[in-house]
Design an enzyme around this catalytic site. Structure first.
Site, PDB file in Angstrom:
ATOM      1  N   LEU A  30       0.840  -1.197   0.000  1.00  0.00           N
ATOM      2  CA  LEU A  30       0.000   0.000   0.000  1.00  0.00           C
ATOM      3  C   LEU A  30       0.878   1.251   0.000  1.00  0.00           C
ATOM      4  O   LEU A  30       1.714   1.431   0.882  1.00  0.00           O
ATOM      5  CB  LEU A  30      -0.918   0.013   1.225  1.00  0.00           C
ATOM      6  CG  LEU A  30      -1.747  -1.256   1.454  1.00  0.00           C
ATOM      7  CD1 LEU A  30      -2.713  -1.051   2.615  1.00  0.00           C
ATOM      8  CD2 LEU A  30      -2.517  -1.652   0.197  1.00  0.00           C
ATOM      9  N   ALA A  31       0.676   2.073  -1.002  1.00  0.00           N
ATOM     10  CA  ALA A  31       1.537   3.260  -1.129  1.00  0.00           C
ATOM     11  C   ALA A  31       0.762   4.446  -1.686  1.00  0.00           C
ATOM     12  O   ALA A  31       1.310   5.289  -2.384  1.00  0.00           O
ATOM     13  CB  ALA A  31       2.718   2.934  -2.030  1.00  0.00           C
ATOM     14  N   GLY A  33      -1.053   6.700   0.141  1.00  0.00           N
ATOM     15  CA  GLY A  33      -1.250   7.820   1.087  1.00  0.00           C
ATOM     16  C   GLY A  33      -0.410   9.038   0.730  1.00  0.00           C
ATOM     17  O   GLY A  33       0.541   8.962  -0.053  1.00  0.00           O
ATOM     18  N   ARG A  37       2.759  14.737   6.652  1.00  0.00           N
ATOM     19  CA  ARG A  37       3.687  15.193   7.680  1.00  0.00           C
ATOM     20  C   ARG A  37       5.161  15.183   7.248  1.00  0.00           C
ATOM     21  O   ARG A  37       6.025  15.659   7.974  1.00  0.00           O
ATOM     22  CB  ARG A  37       3.505  14.347   8.953  1.00  0.00           C
ATOM     23  CG  ARG A  37       2.248  14.750   9.713  1.00  0.00           C
ATOM     24  CD  ARG A  37       2.163  14.040  11.019  1.00  0.00           C
ATOM     25  NE  ARG A  37       1.840  12.624  10.857  1.00  0.00           N
ATOM     26  CZ  ARG A  37       2.185  11.674  11.723  1.00  0.00           C
ATOM     27  NH1 ARG A  37       2.872  11.982  12.796  1.00  0.00           N
ATOM     28  NH2 ARG A  37       1.829  10.426  11.512  1.00  0.00           N
ATOM     29  N   LYS A  44       5.908  10.224  -0.265  1.00  0.00           N
ATOM     30  CA  LYS A  44       6.561   9.680   0.934  1.00  0.00           C
ATOM     31  C   LYS A  44       7.390   8.427   0.650  1.00  0.00           C
ATOM     32  O   LYS A  44       8.558   8.331   1.058  1.00  0.00           O
ATOM     33  CB  LYS A  44       5.526   9.382   2.006  1.00  0.00           C
ATOM     34  CG  LYS A  44       6.136   8.712   3.222  1.00  0.00           C
ATOM     35  CD  LYS A  44       5.307   8.787   4.447  1.00  0.00           C
ATOM     36  CE  LYS A  44       4.219   7.769   4.503  1.00  0.00           C
ATOM     37  NZ  LYS A  44       3.560   7.766   5.827  1.00  0.00           N
ATOM     38  N   ASN A 246       6.699   8.555   8.941  1.00  0.00           N
ATOM     39  CA  ASN A 246       5.673   9.574   8.706  1.00  0.00           C
ATOM     40  C   ASN A 246       6.236  10.979   8.685  1.00  0.00           C
ATOM     41  O   ASN A 246       5.611  11.899   8.186  1.00  0.00           O
ATOM     42  CB  ASN A 246       4.601   9.500   9.803  1.00  0.00           C
ATOM     43  CG  ASN A 246       3.887   8.174   9.760  1.00  0.00           C
ATOM     44  OD1 ASN A 246       3.288   7.825   8.749  1.00  0.00           O
ATOM     45  ND2 ASN A 246       3.985   7.407  10.840  1.00  0.00           N
ATOM     46  N   TYR A 385      44.382  18.430 -14.410  1.00  0.00           N
ATOM     47  CA  TYR A 385      43.083  17.997 -14.948  1.00  0.00           C
ATOM     48  C   TYR A 385      43.307  17.128 -16.171  1.00  0.00           C
ATOM     49  O   TYR A 385      43.909  17.571 -17.169  1.00  0.00           O
ATOM     50  CB  TYR A 385      42.194  19.193 -15.345  1.00  0.00           C
ATOM     51  CG  TYR A 385      40.983  18.701 -16.114  1.00  0.00           C
ATOM     52  CD1 TYR A 385      39.999  17.965 -15.466  1.00  0.00           C
ATOM     53  CD2 TYR A 385      40.864  18.903 -17.486  1.00  0.00           C
ATOM     54  CE1 TYR A 385      38.917  17.453 -16.168  1.00  0.00           C
ATOM     55  CE2 TYR A 385      39.780  18.389 -18.190  1.00  0.00           C
ATOM     56  CZ  TYR A 385      38.812  17.667 -17.519  1.00  0.00           C
ATOM     57  OH  TYR A 385      37.756  17.139 -18.201  1.00  0.00           O
ATOM     58  N   ARG A 460      57.033  26.655 -25.954  1.00  0.00           N
ATOM     59  CA  ARG A 460      56.828  27.805 -25.061  1.00  0.00           C
ATOM     60  C   ARG A 460      57.665  28.959 -25.598  1.00  0.00           C
ATOM     61  O   ARG A 460      58.577  28.756 -26.401  1.00  0.00           O
ATOM     62  CB  ARG A 460      57.256  27.441 -23.632  1.00  0.00           C
ATOM     63  CG  ARG A 460      58.700  27.099 -23.515  1.00  0.00           C
ATOM     64  CD  ARG A 460      59.093  26.685 -22.096  1.00  0.00           C
ATOM     65  NE  ARG A 460      60.487  26.342 -22.022  1.00  0.00           N
ATOM     66  CZ  ARG A 460      60.974  25.278 -21.387  1.00  0.00           C
ATOM     67  NH1 ARG A 460      60.158  24.443 -20.792  1.00  0.00           N
ATOM     68  NH2 ARG A 460      62.273  25.063 -21.345  1.00  0.00           N
TER      69      ARG A 460
HETATM   70  C1  UD1 Z   1      -2.995   1.497   9.731  1.00  0.00           C
HETATM   71  C2  UD1 Z   1      -3.912   0.556  10.462  1.00  0.00           C
HETATM   72  C3  UD1 Z   1      -3.517   0.494  11.932  1.00  0.00           C
HETATM   73  C4  UD1 Z   1      -2.065   0.048  12.037  1.00  0.00           C
HETATM   74  C5  UD1 Z   1      -1.154   0.974  11.196  1.00  0.00           C
HETATM   75  C6  UD1 Z   1       0.228   0.408  11.129  1.00  0.00           C
HETATM   76  C7  UD1 Z   1      -6.039   0.782   9.279  1.00  0.00           C
HETATM   77  C8  UD1 Z   1      -7.393   1.322   9.323  1.00  0.00           C
HETATM   78  N1  UD1 Z   1      -5.263   1.040  10.339  1.00  0.00           N
HETATM   79  O1  UD1 Z   1      -3.210   2.782  10.279  1.00  0.00           O
HETATM   80  O2  UD1 Z   1      -4.327  -0.415  12.628  1.00  0.00           O
HETATM   81  O3  UD1 Z   1      -1.663   0.054  13.375  1.00  0.00           O
HETATM   82  O4  UD1 Z   1      -1.653   1.052   9.846  1.00  0.00           O
HETATM   83  O5  UD1 Z   1       1.063   1.289  10.439  1.00  0.00           O
HETATM   84  O6  UD1 Z   1      -5.693   0.102   8.349  1.00  0.00           O
HETATM   85  N2  UD1 Z   1      -3.090   3.825   2.121  1.00  0.00           N
HETATM   86  C9  UD1 Z   1      -3.509   3.784   0.815  1.00  0.00           C
HETATM   87  N3  UD1 Z   1      -4.754   4.218   0.504  1.00  0.00           N
HETATM   88  C10 UD1 Z   1      -5.608   4.678   1.443  1.00  0.00           C
HETATM   89  C11 UD1 Z   1      -5.175   4.732   2.774  1.00  0.00           C
HETATM   90  C12 UD1 Z   1      -3.908   4.285   3.081  1.00  0.00           C
HETATM   91  O7  UD1 Z   1      -2.760   3.347  -0.065  1.00  0.00           O
HETATM   92  O8  UD1 Z   1      -6.730   5.029   1.061  1.00  0.00           O
HETATM   93  C13 UD1 Z   1      -1.741   3.327   2.460  1.00  0.00           C
HETATM   94  C14 UD1 Z   1      -0.839   4.391   3.062  1.00  0.00           C
HETATM   95  O9  UD1 Z   1      -0.071   5.014   2.048  1.00  0.00           O
HETATM   96  C15 UD1 Z   1       0.040   3.574   3.990  1.00  0.00           C
HETATM   97  C16 UD1 Z   1      -0.863   2.408   4.403  1.00  0.00           C
HETATM   98  O10 UD1 Z   1      -1.895   2.355   3.468  1.00  0.00           O
HETATM   99  O11 UD1 Z   1       1.168   3.040   3.310  1.00  0.00           O
HETATM  100  C17 UD1 Z   1      -1.428   2.587   5.800  1.00  0.00           C
HETATM  101  O12 UD1 Z   1      -2.250   3.733   5.818  1.00  0.00           O
HETATM  102  P1  UD1 Z   1      -2.200   4.796   6.984  1.00  0.00           P
HETATM  103  O13 UD1 Z   1      -3.124   5.895   6.662  1.00  0.00           O
HETATM  104  O14 UD1 Z   1      -0.807   5.125   7.331  1.00  0.00           O
HETATM  105  O15 UD1 Z   1      -2.858   3.934   8.151  1.00  0.00           O
HETATM  106  P2  UD1 Z   1      -2.671   4.166   9.672  1.00  0.00           P
HETATM  107  O16 UD1 Z   1      -3.573   5.241  10.097  1.00  0.00           O
HETATM  108  O17 UD1 Z   1      -1.226   4.304   9.998  1.00  0.00           O
HETATM  109 MG    MG Z   2       0.609   4.880   8.943  1.00  0.00          MG
END
Ligand code: UD1
Ligand code: MG
Length: 480
Positions: A30-31, A33, A37, A44, A246, A385, A460
């Site tokens: 998952l990437a 987000g 921050r 990120k 983060n 050089y 020279r």
């Molecule tokens: C999530 C977990 C939490 C856990 C934590 C560990 C959920 C609801 N919560 O929280 O229980 O302790 O991870 O780090 O899953 N992402 C997407 N699309 C989205 C949302 C997120 O790709 O729509 C990706 C973000 O880029 C990230 C990952 O999913 O890599 C986790 O998302 P993040 O928002 O950081 O979840 P947390 O609130 O940290």
């Molecule tokens: Mg997180």
């Protein structure tokens, strides 16, 4: 012949049976987000840890753990992320809107999944292949339907809390949705899950967004699995796998941890690292036992350092091959260069890409080279050089020598200097030009024509001397 055909058939059959036995494993990273921050224009997951974008570290850990199918869910900065990860043979799945972690998983084309699936976060750069292998083995050996990787943290902060009943997993409660009592729980969700593909296909679409954030929480998979009495197992792991980046401070910490790991491995392998906290070595760098790294050394990319080679303080080396028993003196900057055994470099040398320094050659202070093949035992001791040049063996390049390789037509031209040549100080070679073996170049020459072997070339202005030119006090200026 018939025997041979049968033999080949048996080999093919065996390999097919083997393939059937090893169940497919897919990783979904998952990437999507935003990483608000980080306060950075870079997505990120592309921030570097140990010299690599952190998502690349996660991809490489998957590959080393034997995961062939790696799927990346992209969102914010998706175009850039796709450009960086595509060369690693992964597939990207855009998530249209960041509606939560369950929605992210759903974006990775669930219907095409087979076998088992491990879900990971792209911003957890400390995870290693060994961790993943262990999770997958654990999941498979217990014939589970779903596994959740957890760990205990002293300060669990925003992590989802793991709720157990008589040791069994019951649910994950997000910190934002948790009561004061629940917040006291120190076992947390690391964000790593393993599930059978059909479980994900069945349950992910059932997850709703009825929670405080109005998001589709992947954590709800756990409570749904409990309700339906699926075989759900917790895998208790270590805090490092939960370490997510983060903020810039966390990025810096991740870099320190990864560097410390690498330097520790070098120390264990017999490399002398005089000050481990001030020596930076990226993961893919190879340093042989017996090499010495002084404080402030930074070794990057695909660099290798041979045995008994010493790299003195504040040297920066990228993608270079340094042979055995070489000395690189302080403050040298070396990129894409090959340095052969027993050569000595620096202090304050700058070796630029496509340079090769021969055995026992010497490149001294304030010498810059770019695209140079510098022969065995040759020397350029000071303030020189050389660019687009070839220098044979045992040639001496005097102080202040310059190859004028860049012409007014904006093209680069080559200088070829043979073996056993003596180049006097303050010489310019106006390329293209060739100097034969054993030639001698007089100091202060601007060489514009080829010099044959064994010749002396001097180019020279002739010295002019007018005696008694200066009159000192008392001397009369009377005419003769
Ligand atoms: C999530 C977990 C939490 C856990 C934590 C560990 C959920 C609801 N919560 O929280 O229980 O302790 O991870 O780090 O899953 N992402 C997407 N699309 C989205 C949302 C997120 O790709 O729509 C990706 C973000 O880029 C990230 C990952 O999913 O890599 C986790 O998302 P993040 O928002 O950081 O979840 P947390 O609130 O940290
Ligand atoms: Mg997180």
């Amino acid at each position: 012949m018939q025997n041979f055909v049968i033999h080949v058939l048996i080999i093919i059959m065996n390999s097919t049976v083997k393939k059937e036995k090893t169940k497919k494993i897919t990783a979904i990273i998952l990437a999507g987000g935003k990483g608000t921050r980080m306060n950075s224009p870079l997505p990120k997951v592309l921030h570097p840890v140990g010299g690599k974008p952190m998502i690349v570290r996660v991809i490489e850990a998957c590959r080393q753990a034997g995961v062939e199918d790696v799927r990346i869910v992209i969102g914010h900065g998706g175009t850039l992320v796709r450009t960086v990860v595509t060369p690693y043979g992964v597939e990207c799945f855009p998530q249209a809107q960041q509606l939560g972690t369950a929605d992210a998983v759903k974006s990775a084309q669930l219907d095409t999944l087979e076998g088992d699936v491990i879900i990971l976060n792209g911003d957890h750069p400390l995870i290693e292949a060994e961790d993943l292998k262990q999770f997958i083995e654990n999941f498979r050996s217990q014939s589970a339907n779903v596994a959740l990787v957890t760990c205990e943290l002293k300060k669990p902060k925003d992590f989802g809390r793991v709720i157990r009943h008589q040791g069994s997993l019951r649910a994950i409660v997000e910190a934002k949705d948790a009561s004061v009592e629940t917040l006291k729980i120190r076992e947390v969700n690391t964000g790593i899950y393993i599930a059978q593909a059909d479980v994900l296909q069945d349950y992910i679409p059932r997850i709703d967004n009825k929670n405080l954030k109005g998001e589709y929480y992947l954590t709800d998979l756990i409570s749904l699995a409990v309700e339906d009495q699926l075989k759900l197992i917790p895998i208790l792991s270590s805090p490092k796998v939960a370490f997510g980046v983060n903020t810039q401070l966390e990025l810096a910490r991740a870099n320190m941890i990864v560097n410390r790991r690498k330097v520790k491995r070098l120390l264990d392998a017999g490399v002398l690292v005089l000050d481990p906290t001030h020596t930076y070595v990226e993961d893919d760098v190879i340093v042989q036992s017996g090499a010495v790294l002084y404080p402030g050394v930074y070794l990057r990319g695909k660099t290798s350092v041979g045995p008994f080679t010493a790299i003195e303080p504040n040297c920066y080396v990228v993608d270079s091959e340094i042979g055995e028993s070489v000395v690189v003196r302080a403050n040298s900057y070396i990129e894409k260069t090959v340095i052969k055994a027993r050569a000595s470099i620096g202090p304050f040398a700058r070796l630029r890409p496509e340079t090769e320094i021969g055995e026992e050659a010497h490149v001294g202070n304030f010498v810059e080279m770019k695209k140079v093949k510098f022969g065995n035992k040759s020397k350029a001791g000071h303030l020189t050089y050389l660019g687009d040049a070839e220098v044979g063996t045992d040639t001496n390049i005097g102080c202040g020598t310059i190859t004028c390789n860049y012409a007014v037509d904006k093209k680069k031209y080559k200088t070829k200097i043979g073996s056993h040549v003596f180049v006097g100080s303050d010489t310019q070679f106006v390329a293209p030009i060739q100097i034969g073996d054993h030639a001698v170049i007089g100091s202060g020459s601007t060489i514009t024509k080829d010099v044959p072997e064994k010749a002396l070339a001097v180019a020279r202005g002739k010295q002019f001397v007018k005696e008694n030119y200066v009159k000192t006090q008392g001397e009369s200026e009377t005419k003769e």
